[in-house]
Design a protein around this motif. Structure first.
Motif, short mmCIF file in Angstrom:
data_model
loop_
_atom_site.label_atom_id
_atom_site.label_comp_id
_atom_site.label_asym_id
_atom_site.label_seq_id
_atom_site.Cartn_x
_atom_site.Cartn_y
_atom_site.Cartn_z
N ARG A 12 0.74 -1.08 0.05
CA ARG A 12 0.11 -0.09 0.01
C ARG A 12 0.80 1.16 0.04
O ARG A 12 0.36 2.16 -0.57
CB ARG A 12 -0.81 0.03 1.13
CG ARG A 12 -2.02 -0.92 0.91
CD ARG A 12 -2.96 -1.12 2.40
NE ARG A 12 -3.93 -1.97 2.05
CZ ARG A 12 -4.94 -2.13 3.09
NH1 ARG A 12 -4.92 -1.14 4.17
NH2 ARG A 12 -5.96 -3.01 3.00
N ARG A 13 1.90 1.24 0.77
CA ARG A 13 2.98 2.27 0.73
C ARG A 13 3.51 2.62 -0.52
O ARG A 13 3.65 3.76 -0.93
CB ARG A 13 3.96 2.14 1.78
CG ARG A 13 3.83 3.09 3.01
CD ARG A 13 4.81 2.68 4.35
NE ARG A 13 6.22 3.51 3.97
CZ ARG A 13 7.18 3.10 4.76
NH1 ARG A 13 7.22 1.95 5.22
NH2 ARG A 13 8.24 3.93 4.71
N TRP A 14 3.93 1.31 -1.31
CA TRP A 14 4.28 1.61 -2.60
C TRP A 14 3.51 2.30 -3.49
O TRP A 14 4.02 3.06 -4.19
CB TRP A 14 4.71 0.08 -3.01
CG TRP A 14 5.61 0.06 -4.18
CD1 TRP A 14 6.88 0.11 -4.44
CD2 TRP A 14 4.96 0.01 -5.60
NE1 TRP A 14 7.50 -0.22 -5.68
CE2 TRP A 14 6.09 -0.11 -6.57
CE3 TRP A 14 3.81 -0.06 -5.99
CZ2 TRP A 14 5.82 0.01 -7.74
CZ3 TRP A 14 3.72 0.20 -7.50
CH2 TRP A 14 4.74 0.29 -8.30
N ILE A 15 2.41 1.89 -3.62
CA ILE A 15 1.36 2.31 -4.46
C ILE A 15 1.22 3.90 -4.04
O ILE A 15 1.16 4.62 -5.02
CB ILE A 15 0.05 1.52 -4.33
CG1 ILE A 15 0.27 0.07 -4.93
CG2 ILE A 15 -1.04 2.27 -5.17
CD1 ILE A 15 -0.96 -0.94 -4.60
N ALA A 16 1.16 4.18 -2.88
CA ALA A 16 0.95 5.57 -2.74
C ALA A 16 1.97 6.29 -3.26
O ALA A 16 1.85 7.38 -3.43
CB ALA A 16 0.68 5.79 -1.27
N ALA A 17 3.14 5.88 -2.66
CA ALA A 17 4.51 6.55 -3.62
C ALA A 17 4.59 6.84 -4.80
O ALA A 17 4.88 7.65 -5.60
CB ALA A 17 5.61 5.86 -2.80
N LEU A 18 4.08 5.62 -5.50
CA LEU A 18 3.93 5.76 -6.91
C LEU A 18 3.05 6.85 -7.54
O LEU A 18 3.19 7.43 -8.62
CB LEU A 18 3.52 4.34 -7.74
CG LEU A 18 3.20 4.01 -8.98
CD1 LEU A 18 4.75 4.33 -9.86
CD2 LEU A 18 2.61 2.75 -9.44
N LEU A 75 5.24 -5.86 -18.71
CA LEU A 75 4.43 -5.43 -17.92
C LEU A 75 3.07 -6.01 -18.73
O LEU A 75 2.66 -5.53 -19.65
CB LEU A 75 4.37 -3.68 -18.02
CG LEU A 75 5.12 -3.17 -17.26
CD1 LEU A 75 6.61 -3.21 -17.48
CD2 LEU A 75 4.95 -1.42 -17.47
N SER A 76 2.34 -6.69 -17.62
CA SER A 76 0.83 -6.98 -18.04
C SER A 76 0.07 -6.01 -17.49
O SER A 76 -0.36 -5.67 -16.61
CB SER A 76 0.56 -8.44 -17.23
OG SER A 76 1.65 -9.26 -17.67
N ILE A 77 -0.92 -5.54 -18.71
CA ILE A 77 -1.72 -4.47 -18.72
C ILE A 77 -3.26 -4.99 -18.75
O ILE A 77 -3.65 -5.53 -19.86
CB ILE A 77 -1.39 -3.31 -19.52
CG1 ILE A 77 0.00 -2.96 -19.13
CG2 ILE A 77 -2.35 -1.92 -19.39
CD1 ILE A 77 0.58 -1.78 -20.19
N ALA A 83 -11.13 4.65 -17.16
CA ALA A 83 -10.23 4.67 -18.46
C ALA A 83 -8.76 4.49 -17.98
O ALA A 83 -7.78 5.36 -18.57
CB ALA A 83 -10.70 5.89 -19.21
N SER A 84 -8.48 3.95 -16.94
CA SER A 84 -7.39 3.80 -16.32
C SER A 84 -6.89 2.15 -16.72
O SER A 84 -7.65 1.65 -17.26
CB SER A 84 -7.14 4.14 -15.04
OG SER A 84 -7.82 3.40 -14.13
N SER A 104 -2.97 -0.06 -9.45
CA SER A 104 -4.21 0.05 -10.09
C SER A 104 -4.49 1.49 -10.46
O SER A 104 -3.88 2.46 -10.08
CB SER A 104 -5.39 -0.18 -8.98
OG SER A 104 -5.14 -1.61 -8.65
N LYS A 105 -5.33 1.84 -11.29
CA LYS A 105 -5.78 3.02 -11.72
C LYS A 105 -4.64 3.84 -12.34
O LYS A 105 -4.39 5.03 -12.20
CB LYS A 105 -6.40 3.75 -10.85
CG LYS A 105 -7.77 2.99 -10.39
CD LYS A 105 -8.27 4.04 -9.04
CE LYS A 105 -9.52 3.55 -8.87
NZ LYS A 105 -10.13 4.24 -7.61
N ALA A 106 -3.61 3.07 -13.10
CA ALA A 106 -2.55 3.76 -13.76
C ALA A 106 -2.82 4.36 -14.96
O ALA A 106 -3.61 3.91 -15.80
CB ALA A 106 -1.34 2.54 -13.91
#
Length: 226
Positions: A12-18, A75-77, A83-84, A104-106
């Motif tokens: 979760r921290r990683w995703i927030a940082a991203l 990278l699997s998308i 629309a993310s 998520s939501k990239a």
């Protein structure tokens, strides 16, 4: 602000940082984002990607004292809401592989962050010091001193136009002796809306005093798997 957290328990921290990486970059030294920051952190590189699909990148590392290293990143998308996209990655292999949670939501292509994270971890291993120190100088260079220019390149026999961003983040750092000869390290990002995923090539290199590269890493889009 970290780009990536290292352990799965910090997902979760990683995703927030991203998600906040671009915001951190924008606030380093300027009120308005630079052209380099927009190209690297703020562009929706994945816009128009036909998901589900996979982006394949070829990794190559050369150094004066070792045989070339070749690896891959995938990278699997998948489509996500609003629309993310939902992105899962296998970045390199074996002892070089980064443990990465699903994003998520990239909208931007996270391969840029993966490339930079692997690079700064390697610098930390070689030079010591905090990884955040290297991250901060890279972000400051993108904000303040990047060279941004149009570029043409060929992918799978077809000509493309894009933007090349170049930075030298460590050339004027205090106590430059701590860089142990890596103060002239340069980074190059080639982005283009005409290729899948919006990123054609990422590169870092360390030149010697005569300008010859003693260490270089490149990550290049492989069109056959895009």
């Amino acid at each position: 602000m970290m780009w990536l957290a290292e352990a799965k328990t910090q997902g979760r921290r990683w995703i927030a940082a991203l998600a906040l990486a671009a915001v951190s970059a924008l606030s380093v030294a300027a009120d308005e984002p630079s052209a380099a920051e927009k190209a690297v952190f703020m562009t929706p590189h994945l816009a128009g990607f036909k998901a589900p699909g996979v982006l394949h990148y070829n990794y190559r590392e050369t150094a004066a004292d070792q045989s070339p290293i070749e690896d891959t990143a995938d990278l699997s998308i998948e489509n996500d809401e609003d629309a993310s996209y939902r992105v899962s990655a296998r970045y390199l292999s074996g002892e070089r592989q980064l443990a990465l949670p699903v994003v998520s939501k990239a909208q931007s292509n996270p391969v840029i962050l993966y490339f930079l994270e692997q690079d700064v971890r390697q610098m930390h291993a070689d030079l010591g010091g905090a990884t955040n120190y290297f991250r901060r100088h890279i972000r400051m260079a993108l904000a303040n001193s990047a060279d941004v220019a149009p570029v043409q390149f060929t992918l799978d026999g077809a000509a493309h136009e894009g933007t090349r961003i170049r930075i030298l983040p460590f050339i004027d750092v205090p106590k430059i002796e701590r860089m142990k000869g890596q103060e002239a390290k340069q980074y190059e990002f080639i982005v283009s809306p005409s290729v899948p995923g919006g990123i054609y090539e990422l590169r870092s290199g360390v030149p010697d005093k005569d300008g010859r590269l003693t260490h270089e890493i490149t990550l290049t889009l492989n069109s056959e798997g895009s």
